[in-house]
Scaffold this active site. Structure first.
Site, short mmCIF file in Angstrom:
data_model
loop_
_atom_site.label_atom_id
_atom_site.label_comp_id
_atom_site.label_asym_id
_atom_site.label_seq_id
_atom_site.Cartn_x
_atom_site.Cartn_y
_atom_site.Cartn_z
N LYS A 1 0.85 -1.20 0.00
CA LYS A 1 0.00 0.00 0.00
C LYS A 1 0.88 1.25 0.00
O LYS A 1 2.09 1.17 0.27
CB LYS A 1 -0.89 -0.02 1.25
N TYR B 1 15.63 30.33 6.42
CA TYR B 1 14.49 31.16 6.81
C TYR B 1 14.37 31.23 8.32
O TYR B 1 14.54 30.23 9.01
CB TYR B 1 13.18 30.57 6.27
C1 LIG Z 1 -0.30 -1.60 6.79
C2 LIG Z 1 -0.93 -2.85 7.23
C3 LIG Z 1 -0.16 -4.00 7.48
C4 LIG Z 1 1.34 -4.00 7.46
O1 LIG Z 1 1.81 -3.58 8.70
P1 LIG Z 1 3.39 -3.53 9.02
O2 LIG Z 1 3.45 -3.09 10.43
O3 LIG Z 1 3.97 -2.53 8.06
O4 LIG Z 1 3.91 -4.89 8.78
C5 LIG Z 1 -0.83 -5.16 7.80
N1 LIG Z 1 -2.18 -5.19 7.88
C6 LIG Z 1 -2.94 -4.11 7.67
C7 LIG Z 1 -4.40 -4.21 7.79
C8 LIG Z 1 -2.35 -2.90 7.35
O5 LIG Z 1 -3.12 -1.82 7.14
#
Ligand SMILES: *Cc1c(COP(=O)(O)O)cnc(C)c1O
Length: 394
Positions: free
Chosen positions: A33, A276
């Site tokens: 994702k 800045y």
């Molecule tokens: C993002 C996510 C993961 C992965 O989690 P990590 O801590 O990066 O391994 C797993 N399950 C869901 C539902 C997520 O949203």
């Protein structure tokens, strides 16, 4: 001539996945994702599959379609599909859908009818409030038939009916343990118990989900009792551990290096205000180097005065404010020149900081540091797992 790039070592991704797979008998779903946590979803997905992942996980359907558009045929689960989103295309393109309630189930059934084939569904157990309820004095609320969350029994009955009608295939049942940084927290045990109760409830309704999954990287690294059939690993694939325990990092290698070429150097006298707001003043004559990445590129403005980097062979700190497009480093009398490479973070093997180092000075997580790198920073994928992309010179 590029100014800033995120170098992504796809071999590191593949090796991290291979390492993670070795920790468990469960299958690995690589979570890609948010554009693969900023690393580039498609190349990372291919590298993770090469490393032994058999599933890919995303939030939205757009993210899932991007994987299919790239020709990736392996199973993909999308778990944050908003109510009202048309699902017929997702069913046609064999994207597994998470369903957490009966309304959502009806929408997916409608999509399946339109597509003319069964939808592949993972039923989501909402483990968010059971922790508190099961932990209340006196144990589970006696008004609740078992420890599974409200609405679960309605959902499994409706899902069993839809499966009997041939509109859905209940592939999985899943939940979020939310182990986070504290895998030993009692809430994890309560959630786990609630998940087991929910599985029992599903079985009573006649469902036997083939893939039960609750663990993310934290559970994978620290709690074998949470692995079940499939583990959803995100941050571990990218080489970071969500858990404070240093041993959990041992088999992982950070895949992203963020670096930029010095845009400008100038010699200034003592007492010169920098960047800045002039929050930093030179205490002696000094050489200032301008590094052309700023908060629009994902270098947090909160890193003003504290962000670490490697430049001219030494660890240094951002001097003054991080601007939208750049920040300044005081290199003293060191011979830093225009065009020299400033490394903000990487695997740490050449003396550069890691995203964990950035996270610790900013009180955030490696997740946020890597996933916020902006689109102006060019991504360059290297390693045997890298497939040349049209238009991007190696
Ligand atoms: C993002 C996510 C993961 C992965 O989690 P990590 O801590 O990066 O391994 C797993 N399950 C869901 C539902 C997520 O949203």
């Amino acid at each position: 001539m590029w100014q800033a790039e995120a170098l992504i070592d796809l071999d590191a991704v593949a090796q991290n996945v291979t390492y993670l797979r070795g920790l468990s008998a469960a299958d690995i779903m690589a979570v890609v994702k948010a554009d693969g946590y900023g690393h580039g979803a498609v190349p990372v997905a291919r590298a993770a599959l090469a490393g032994g992942a058999t599933w890919l996980g995303v939030t939205s359907l757009d993210e899932a379609y991007a994987l299919r558009d790239a020709g990736i045929r392996e199973p993909v689960l999308a778990w944050s599909v908003s109510p009202g989103t048309p699902t017929a295309d997702a069913v046609r393109r064999e994207i597994d859908l998470s369903v957490g309630g009966t309304t959502q189930l009806s929408e997916v059934v409608a999509g399946a009818r339109e597509a003319g084939r069964p939808a592949r569904v993972h039923l989501r157990v909402d483990l968010d409030d059971v922790g508190a309820r099961r932990g209340s004095p006196g144990g589970p609320d006696p008004a609740v038939a078992d420890g599974s969350p409200d609405g679960w029994s309605d959902l499994v009955v409706a899902a069993a009916k839809a499966q009997a009608d041939g509109t859905v295939d209940i592939v999985g049942a899943w939940g979020d343990l939310d182990c986070g940084a504290t895998p030993g927290h009692p809430d994890v045990d309560r959630r786990l118990a609630a998940f087991r109760d929910a599985l029992t409830g599903a079985e009573r309704a006649g469902l036997r989900p083939r893939l039960r999954h609750v663990a993310s990287s934290a559970g994978l690294l620290t709690r074998p009792d949470t692995h079940f059939d499939l583990v959803r690993a995100g941050i571990g694939c990218y080489g970071y551990s969500p858990v404070a325990e240093p041993s959990t990092r041992a088999g992982l290698r950070p895949a992203m290096t963020l670096r930029a070429r010095v845009l400008l150097v100038k010699r200034v006298s003592a007492g010169q205000g920098v960047s800045y707001g002039l929050t930093y003043t030179t205490s002696r004559p000094a050489t200032l180097a301008v590094v052309p990445v700023g908060y629009a590129d994902g270098v947090p403005r909160g890193a003003s005065g504290i962000g670490p980097l490697l430049l001219g062979g030494a660890r240094r700190t951002v001097a003054g404010r991080v601007c939208m497009d750049q920040f300044v480093v005081d290199v003293g009398d060191d011979p830093v020149a225009e065009g020299d490479m400033a490394v903000l973070f990487g695997p740490g093997s050449q003396g550069e900081p890691t995203a964990d180092d950035w996270a610790s000075v900013l009180s955030t997580t490696s997740y946020e540091i890597v996933s916020r790198i902006g689109p102006r920073v060019r991504r360059r994928h290297v390693g045997a797992a890298a497939v040349p992309t049209a238009g991007v010179a190696g």
